[in-house]
Design a protein around this motif. Sequence first.
Motif, mmCIF file in Angstrom:
data_model
loop_
_atom_site.group_PDB
_atom_site.id
_atom_site.type_symbol
_atom_site.label_atom_id
_atom_site.label_comp_id
_atom_site.label_asym_id
_atom_site.label_seq_id
_atom_site.Cartn_x
_atom_site.Cartn_y
_atom_site.Cartn_z
ATOM 1 N N ALA A 28 0.664 -1.217 0.184
ATOM 2 C CA ALA A 28 -0.028 0.396 -0.101
ATOM 3 C C ALA A 28 0.601 1.442 -0.337
ATOM 4 N N ALA A 29 2.688 1.428 0.744
ATOM 5 C CA ALA A 29 3.149 2.112 1.138
ATOM 6 C C ALA A 29 3.334 2.625 -0.636
ATOM 7 N N GLN A 30 3.036 1.301 -1.178
ATOM 8 C CA GLN A 30 4.240 1.526 -2.830
ATOM 9 C C GLN A 30 3.520 1.713 -3.254
ATOM 10 N N VAL A 31 2.485 1.764 -3.138
ATOM 11 C CA VAL A 31 1.275 2.150 -4.382
ATOM 12 C C VAL A 31 0.816 3.731 -4.552
ATOM 13 N N LYS A 32 1.004 3.775 -2.646
ATOM 14 C CA LYS A 32 1.143 5.763 -2.278
ATOM 15 C C LYS A 32 2.503 6.542 -2.629
ATOM 16 N N ILE A 33 3.311 5.654 -2.954
ATOM 17 C CA ILE A 33 4.811 6.658 -3.331
ATOM 18 C C ILE A 33 4.654 7.094 -4.800
ATOM 19 N N MET A 34 4.164 5.589 -5.280
ATOM 20 C CA MET A 34 3.768 5.956 -7.256
ATOM 21 C C MET A 34 3.205 6.642 -7.693
ATOM 22 N N ARG A 35 2.691 7.542 -6.235
ATOM 23 C CA ARG A 35 1.198 8.016 -6.868
ATOM 24 C C ARG A 35 1.831 9.616 -6.199
ATOM 25 N N ASP A 36 1.837 9.728 -5.223
ATOM 26 C CA ASP A 36 2.448 10.829 -5.198
ATOM 27 C C ASP A 36 3.934 11.790 -5.802
ATOM 28 N N PHE A 37 4.572 10.773 -6.204
ATOM 29 C CA PHE A 37 5.837 11.098 -6.355
ATOM 30 C C PHE A 37 5.916 10.849 -7.860
ATOM 31 N N ARG A 38 5.229 10.867 -8.041
ATOM 32 C CA ARG A 38 4.868 10.173 -9.610
ATOM 33 C C ARG A 38 6.044 9.693 -10.545
ATOM 34 N N ARG A 54 -2.539 -5.996 -7.947
ATOM 35 C CA ARG A 54 -3.942 -6.770 -6.543
ATOM 36 C C ARG A 54 -4.070 -5.550 -5.841
ATOM 37 N N GLN A 55 -2.923 -5.004 -5.518
ATOM 38 C CA GLN A 55 -3.276 -4.254 -4.028
ATOM 39 C C GLN A 55 -3.302 -2.693 -5.034
ATOM 40 N N MET A 56 -3.048 -2.412 -5.553
ATOM 41 C CA MET A 56 -4.349 -1.022 -6.879
ATOM 42 C C MET A 56 -5.299 -1.188 -6.519
ATOM 43 N N GLU A 57 -5.901 -2.625 -6.881
ATOM 44 C CA GLU A 57 -7.233 -2.907 -7.485
ATOM 45 C C GLU A 57 -8.215 -2.515 -6.031
ATOM 46 N N GLU A 58 -7.375 -2.867 -5.090
ATOM 47 C CA GLU A 58 -7.962 -3.089 -3.312
ATOM 48 C C GLU A 58 -7.997 -1.450 -3.857
ATOM 49 N N MET A 59 -7.515 -0.192 -3.671
ATOM 50 C CA MET A 59 -7.633 0.621 -2.533
ATOM 51 C C MET A 59 -8.113 1.662 -4.534
ATOM 52 N N ASN A 60 -8.856 0.604 -5.394
ATOM 53 C CA ASN A 60 -9.142 1.741 -6.358
ATOM 54 C C ASN A 60 -7.945 2.382 -7.278
ATOM 55 N N VAL A 61 -7.324 2.389 -6.675
ATOM 56 C CA VAL A 61 -6.411 3.089 -7.718
ATOM 57 C C VAL A 61 -6.399 2.636 -9.129
ATOM 58 N N ASP A 62 -6.266 3.688 -10.166
ATOM 59 C CA ASP A 62 -6.757 2.951 -11.513
ATOM 60 C C ASP A 62 -4.355 3.755 -12.457
ATOM 61 N N PRO A 63 -4.260 2.334 -12.755
ATOM 62 C CA PRO A 63 -2.985 2.758 -12.563
ATOM 63 C C PRO A 63 -2.275 3.824 -13.943
ATOM 64 N N ARG A 64 -3.015 4.052 -14.549
ATOM 65 C CA ARG A 64 -3.500 4.561 -16.066
ATOM 66 C C ARG A 64 -3.032 6.641 -15.447
ATOM 67 N N ASN A 65 -3.864 6.377 -13.811
ATOM 68 C CA ASN A 65 -4.175 7.732 -13.391
ATOM 69 C C ASN A 65 -2.643 8.159 -12.377
ATOM 70 N N LEU A 66 -1.338 7.008 -12.660
ATOM 71 C CA LEU A 66 -0.121 6.881 -12.049
ATOM 72 C C LEU A 66 0.278 7.702 -13.172
ATOM 73 N N SER A 67 2.218 7.423 -12.908
ATOM 74 C CA SER A 67 2.648 8.513 -14.243
ATOM 75 C C SER A 67 3.902 7.106 -13.925
#
Length: 293
Positions: A28-38, A54-67
């Motif tokens: 979860a922390a890795q997903v947040k860091i990828m999002r926050d630090f682009r 799988r973690q992104m799916e649980e957090m409802n994070v769309d990979p297309r919104n990441l950098s």
Amino acid sequence: MTTGPFGIQVGAEKIGASVIPMSAGKLAAQVKIMRDFRTTVLVSTPTLALALMRQMEEMNVDPRNLSLKSGIFGSEPWSEATRDKIEAKMHITATDTYGMTELFGPGVAWECPEKNGLHIAEDHFIPEIIDPDTLEPLLEGALGELVLTSISKEAFPLIRFRTGDMCRMDTRPCACGRTHARISRIFSRCDDMIIIRGMSVTPDQIAQVLSRVSGGQPVFQIQVTRTDGMDQVVVLVEISDVHFFDEMKKQRRFVEALHRDLSESLGWEVTVRLVEPGTFDPERRVIDSRKFE
């Protein structure tokens, strides 16, 4: 401890990139860091990449919104199907890498955007393909064991180091423009060593733990499968007079001790099963049912 993460970090920082090392257990922390630090590049094992998906799916994070733009994955065999899944789900370009601790970790070979083999760093290594039984050199394109000689290492040079990895070599120029020789992606070895979740495991490691817990020399077989991109390990142990218990409670404690010690030794969950003699061929200590090609 492996040299891979440190080599990647130092190399990336040398070209001016910012690196954020993270533990494999903090998804979860890795997903947040990828999002926050682009974050633009993910370097990991393919197993971890699938876990992050799988973690992104649980957090409802769309990979297309990441950098994220690309991923470099290694330390374990992975199939083209896994590559397709990672690229489709994470919307990135996924490439392979090859290295080993004995040869300064990462950087022995890298896959280019053509994805038609991994380019050997021939300014640092002399590659050869040999027959693992006769040790004779093989013709180009033949499947054999990769042998490497280091030509730039000073503290720990190696001459004709047998990697144990089976592959083919192609010296023709690549469509990407590079002229360094390419090796095929590596899916098998010429010995009993298996790569599981980025770590090398040998039957002798398993035998040591089993012997310590049981007080004997148990007959066993390691069975490796892959489910939903995750490697699963089952150790079958033959019942013998040394560890036969007429009480279910004692048998359960024995299996629990084997499970605990094996899992702690390897770093992940291992399933242990006691079986009747003759259940498996004792000459085959490893059965790897994973499909990579």
